[in-house]
Design a protein around this motif. Structure first.
Motif, short mmCIF file in Angstrom:
data_model
loop_
_atom_site.label_atom_id
_atom_site.label_comp_id
_atom_site.label_asym_id
_atom_site.label_seq_id
_atom_site.Cartn_x
_atom_site.Cartn_y
_atom_site.Cartn_z
N VAL A 136 1.38 0.88 -9.80
CA VAL A 136 0.55 -0.07 -10.55
C VAL A 136 1.09 -1.49 -10.37
CG1 VAL A 136 -0.16 -0.83 -12.86
CG2 VAL A 136 -0.29 1.60 -12.25
N LEU A 137 2.41 -1.62 -10.45
CA LEU A 137 3.01 -2.95 -10.24
C LEU A 137 2.65 -3.47 -8.85
CD1 LEU A 137 4.80 -5.30 -11.16
CD2 LEU A 137 6.77 -4.05 -10.22
N GLY A 138 2.68 -2.59 -7.86
CA GLY A 138 2.31 -3.00 -6.51
C GLY A 138 0.89 -3.54 -6.45
N HIS A 139 -0.04 -2.86 -7.13
CA HIS A 139 -1.43 -3.32 -7.19
C HIS A 139 -1.53 -4.67 -7.89
CE1 HIS A 139 -3.50 0.16 -5.54
NE2 HIS A 139 -2.82 0.97 -6.34
N LEU A 140 -0.77 -4.83 -9.00
CA LEU A 140 -0.82 -6.08 -9.76
C LEU A 140 -0.25 -7.24 -8.95
CD1 LEU A 140 0.27 -4.76 -13.28
CD2 LEU A 140 -1.99 -5.64 -12.65
#
Length: 337
Positions: free
Chosen positions: A204-208
């Protein structure tokens, strides 16, 4: 052999902060600490007025107060109340004692004992020579939790989280209920055998980052650096031993009230604020080193200023977006397994 000079007893005491952590010799943050104490003194007056009379209720005012910092004398009370841990403890008054009286699980006990002596070697409260020492209460909390949640049992990293809870509450039963609330509501499946929650939130952090700091995301992809290599300790220990203690506690203040999206705000702030520095890296090892460097320095030591940044630097971060990204990331991880 020459005996090293460790300084006088008075000098050693002076280097220990209010949480029991030893400050390195020549610490240059005294002025910053003094300024922050003045802020906390003003906040304490406001908190005292707020807590007079009725029990604390969730409100925009309480949320604002928590974001501005909880004085340490009220931290245990506020965490217990807003997390729901206080209600759980009151509704189950003998449960913790019964967990400690259960038949010993040798594998659980061995895993915990292996990690106990590695917990905060720079904190005087976690030494066997200290009286009282937090080592036995920490052992009790972790054994009780292992008996309470047999699916998780014990996982590396939990000793540091439970240790911080003990530093704040000074009470093992309260620490147990806070640990239960944290694992159940804020970091679900971080400590499960598959650690699927941890893996999902890293994705999720990667997407953000792709949304908020695309140049850094592109750099990571260009050099095939997986997010788990640079942020797994941020997430699994909730920034313990990554950021200064007071900064971590301020993060946890907000996390207990607002939930896991606070961890994304902290991670995004570190990455976005230091974007120019990260982009100087031109290979795999250099990128990993940059991610260590961005967790140090004046910005994170100024916990009051840093907490203001986490609510401005990343911009809007609705829970609905995080929930959707968790669904996407979870599905991608399922496909890979």
């Amino acid at each position: 052999m020459e005996v090293p000079d460790f300084g006088s007893d008075e000098e050693r005491v002076a280097r220990v902060d209010e949480y029991g952590f030893e400050r390195p010799a020549g610490n240059d943050t005294e002025e910053l600490v003094s300024d922050y104490q003045a802020v906390l003194s003003r906040r304490a007056i406001k908190w005292r007025k707020l807590l007079q009379g009725s029990r604390l209720q969730r409100s925009l005012k309480v949320k604002r107060y928590i974001r501005k910092g909880i004085p340490n004398e009220y931290r245990s009370l506020i965490w217990m109340t807003v997390s729901g841990a206080q209600g759980q403890m009151e509704n189950n008054p003998t449960y913790y004692k019964k967990l400690l009286e259960m038949e010993e699980d040798p594998k659980l006990v061995e895993s915990i004992r292996t990690d106990i002596n590695r917990t905060f070697p720079d904190n005087v409260q976690f030494r066997r020579t200290t009286n009282p020492s937090f080592l036995q209460p920490l052992f009790n909390v972790l054994v009780a939790y292992g008996n309470h949640n047999k699916t998780i049992g014990y996982c590396q990293g939990m000793n540091f989280v439970a240790g911080y809870l003990l530093i704040v509450t000074k009470d093992e039963e309260k620490s147990f209920w806070l640990l239960d609330s944290l694992i159940k509501k804020i970091v679900p499946d971080f400590y499960s055998p598959t650690m699927i929650g941890l893996k999902t939130d890293q994705e999720v952090l990667g997407h953000l980052v792709r949304l908020k700091v695309p140049a850094v995301a592109e750099l990571m992809e260009q050099h095939s650096v997986m997010w788990t290599l640079v942020v797994s300790r941020w997430f699994i220990c909730l920034f313990i031993d990554i950021l200064p203690v007071e900064t971590v506690l301020r993060i946890w203040d907000c996390m207990f009230y607002e939930g896991s999206k606070i961890t994304f705000r902290v991670a995004l702030t570190l990455i976005k604020y230091h974007q120019a520095s990260i982009l100087e890296a031109n290979n795999f090892p250099a990128i990993c080193e940059k991610f260590k460097q961005i967790t140090r320095g004046p910005m994170v030591q100024d916990c009051h200023g840093f907490m203001k940044k986490i609510f401005t630097e990343p911009g809007r971060l609705p829970l609905t977006v995080i929930t959707k990204l968790r669904e996407i990331s979870g599905a991608q991880l399922d496909d890979q397994s």
